[in-house]
Design a protein around this motif. Structure first.
Motif, PDB file in Angstrom:
ATOM      1  N   PRO A  35     -62.017 -44.747  62.215  1.00  0.00           N
ATOM      2  CA  PRO A  35     -61.944 -44.415  60.789  1.00  0.00           C
ATOM      3  C   PRO A  35     -60.931 -43.327  60.446  1.00  0.00           C
ATOM      4  O   PRO A  35     -60.544 -43.201  59.283  1.00  0.00           O
ATOM      5  N   ALA A  36     -60.495 -42.552  61.420  1.00  0.00           N
ATOM      6  CA  ALA A  36     -59.518 -41.485  61.154  1.00  0.00           C
ATOM      7  C   ALA A  36     -58.088 -42.004  61.154  1.00  0.00           C
ATOM      8  O   ALA A  36     -57.164 -41.271  60.788  1.00  0.00           O
ATOM      9  N   ARG A  37     -57.894 -43.250  61.549  1.00  0.00           N
ATOM     10  CA  ARG A  37     -56.547 -43.823  61.604  1.00  0.00           C
ATOM     11  C   ARG A  37     -55.875 -43.742  60.235  1.00  0.00           C
ATOM     12  O   ARG A  37     -56.361 -44.283  59.250  1.00  0.00           O
ATOM     13  N   GLY A  38     -54.765 -43.017  60.183  1.00  0.00           N
ATOM     14  CA  GLY A  38     -54.038 -42.834  58.924  1.00  0.00           C
ATOM     15  C   GLY A  38     -54.590 -41.738  58.036  1.00  0.00           C
ATOM     16  O   GLY A  38     -54.000 -41.425  57.001  1.00  0.00           O
ATOM     17  N   TRP A  39     -55.728 -41.129  58.421  1.00  0.00           N
ATOM     18  CA  TRP A  39     -56.382 -40.117  57.597  1.00  0.00           C
ATOM     19  C   TRP A  39     -56.466 -38.747  58.250  1.00  0.00           C
ATOM     20  O   TRP A  39     -56.857 -37.784  57.593  1.00  0.00           O
ATOM     21  N   VAL A  57     -58.793 -33.928  58.222  1.00  0.00           N
ATOM     22  CA  VAL A  57     -59.137 -35.344  58.113  1.00  0.00           C
ATOM     23  C   VAL A  57     -59.760 -35.569  56.740  1.00  0.00           C
ATOM     24  O   VAL A  57     -60.467 -34.702  56.221  1.00  0.00           O
ATOM     25  N   ILE A  58     -59.477 -36.719  56.159  1.00  0.00           N
ATOM     26  CA  ILE A  58     -60.052 -37.104  54.876  1.00  0.00           C
ATOM     27  C   ILE A  58     -61.244 -38.024  55.163  1.00  0.00           C
ATOM     28  O   ILE A  58     -61.120 -39.002  55.883  1.00  0.00           O
ATOM     29  N   ASN A  88     -62.687 -39.835  69.013  1.00  0.00           N
ATOM     30  CA  ASN A  88     -63.931 -40.434  68.500  1.00  0.00           C
ATOM     31  C   ASN A  88     -64.686 -39.454  67.608  1.00  0.00           C
ATOM     32  O   ASN A  88     -65.258 -39.846  66.587  1.00  0.00           O
ATOM     33  N   PHE A  89     -64.688 -38.177  67.992  1.00  0.00           N
ATOM     34  CA  PHE A  89     -65.353 -37.163  67.168  1.00  0.00           C
ATOM     35  C   PHE A  89     -64.680 -37.056  65.795  1.00  0.00           C
ATOM     36  O   PHE A  89     -65.363 -37.043  64.762  1.00  0.00           O
ATOM     37  N   ILE A  90     -63.358 -37.012  65.774  1.00  0.00           N
ATOM     38  CA  ILE A  90     -62.633 -36.913  64.502  1.00  0.00           C
ATOM     39  C   ILE A  90     -62.859 -38.203  63.691  1.00  0.00           C
ATOM     40  O   ILE A  90     -62.998 -38.155  62.472  1.00  0.00           O
ATOM     41  N   GLY A  91     -62.948 -39.322  64.365  1.00  0.00           N
ATOM     42  CA  GLY A  91     -63.298 -40.576  63.682  1.00  0.00           C
ATOM     43  C   GLY A  91     -64.663 -40.500  63.025  1.00  0.00           C
ATOM     44  O   GLY A  91     -64.870 -40.980  61.916  1.00  0.00           O
ATOM     45  N   ALA A  95     -65.690 -40.809  58.982  1.00  0.00           N
ATOM     46  CA  ALA A  95     -66.682 -41.778  58.496  1.00  0.00           C
ATOM     47  C   ALA A  95     -67.824 -41.126  57.729  1.00  0.00           C
ATOM     48  O   ALA A  95     -68.676 -41.840  57.180  1.00  0.00           O
ATOM     49  N   LEU A  96     -67.883 -39.812  57.666  1.00  0.00           N
ATOM     50  CA  LEU A  96     -68.979 -39.147  56.952  1.00  0.00           C
ATOM     51  C   LEU A  96     -69.076 -39.658  55.526  1.00  0.00           C
ATOM     52  O   LEU A  96     -68.086 -39.740  54.806  1.00  0.00           O
TER      53      LEU A  96
END
Length: 98
Positions: A35-39, A57-58, A88-91, A95-96
């Motif tokens: 989910p962090a891809r590009g964000w 991260v957004i 994975n953690f940043i992902g 996703a929050l």
């Protein structure tokens, strides 16, 4: 001291950080369904047995989060597992709220 978020120098600095799965040291990271891809925008760092990541991260709710994470005592001969864990953690942060 307060920081003015409209300061063009701060904006330039933030926009200059590598972008997950797109630019710089993060170009080959955060692939697939992360989910962090590009964000996520971040600065990487590493020493023998240590890998770190600091940036922004957004989230799925359009909130910007700041993070600084460090993995210590990574196995000798490679940081791959530590990097995957950090990514994975940043992902999970991205996703929050979803």
């Amino acid at each position: 001291a307060t920081i003015d978020p409209a300061n063009p120098h701060l904006r330039e600095l933030a926009n200059g950080l590598p972008l997950a799965n797109l630019t710089g040291t993060l170009a080959a990271r955060y692939g697939g369904q992360n989910p962090a891809r590009g964000w996520a925008r971040a600065k990487t760092g590493s020493l023998p047995g240590v890998t770190a990541l600091t940036g922004t991260v957004i989230t799925s709710q359009d909130r910007m989060l700041l993070f600084a994470v460090v993995a210590d005592q990574a196995p000798q001969g490679g940081q791959w597992g530590a990097r995957v864990a950090l990514d994975n953690f940043i992902g999970s942060l991205a996703a929050l709220g979803s």
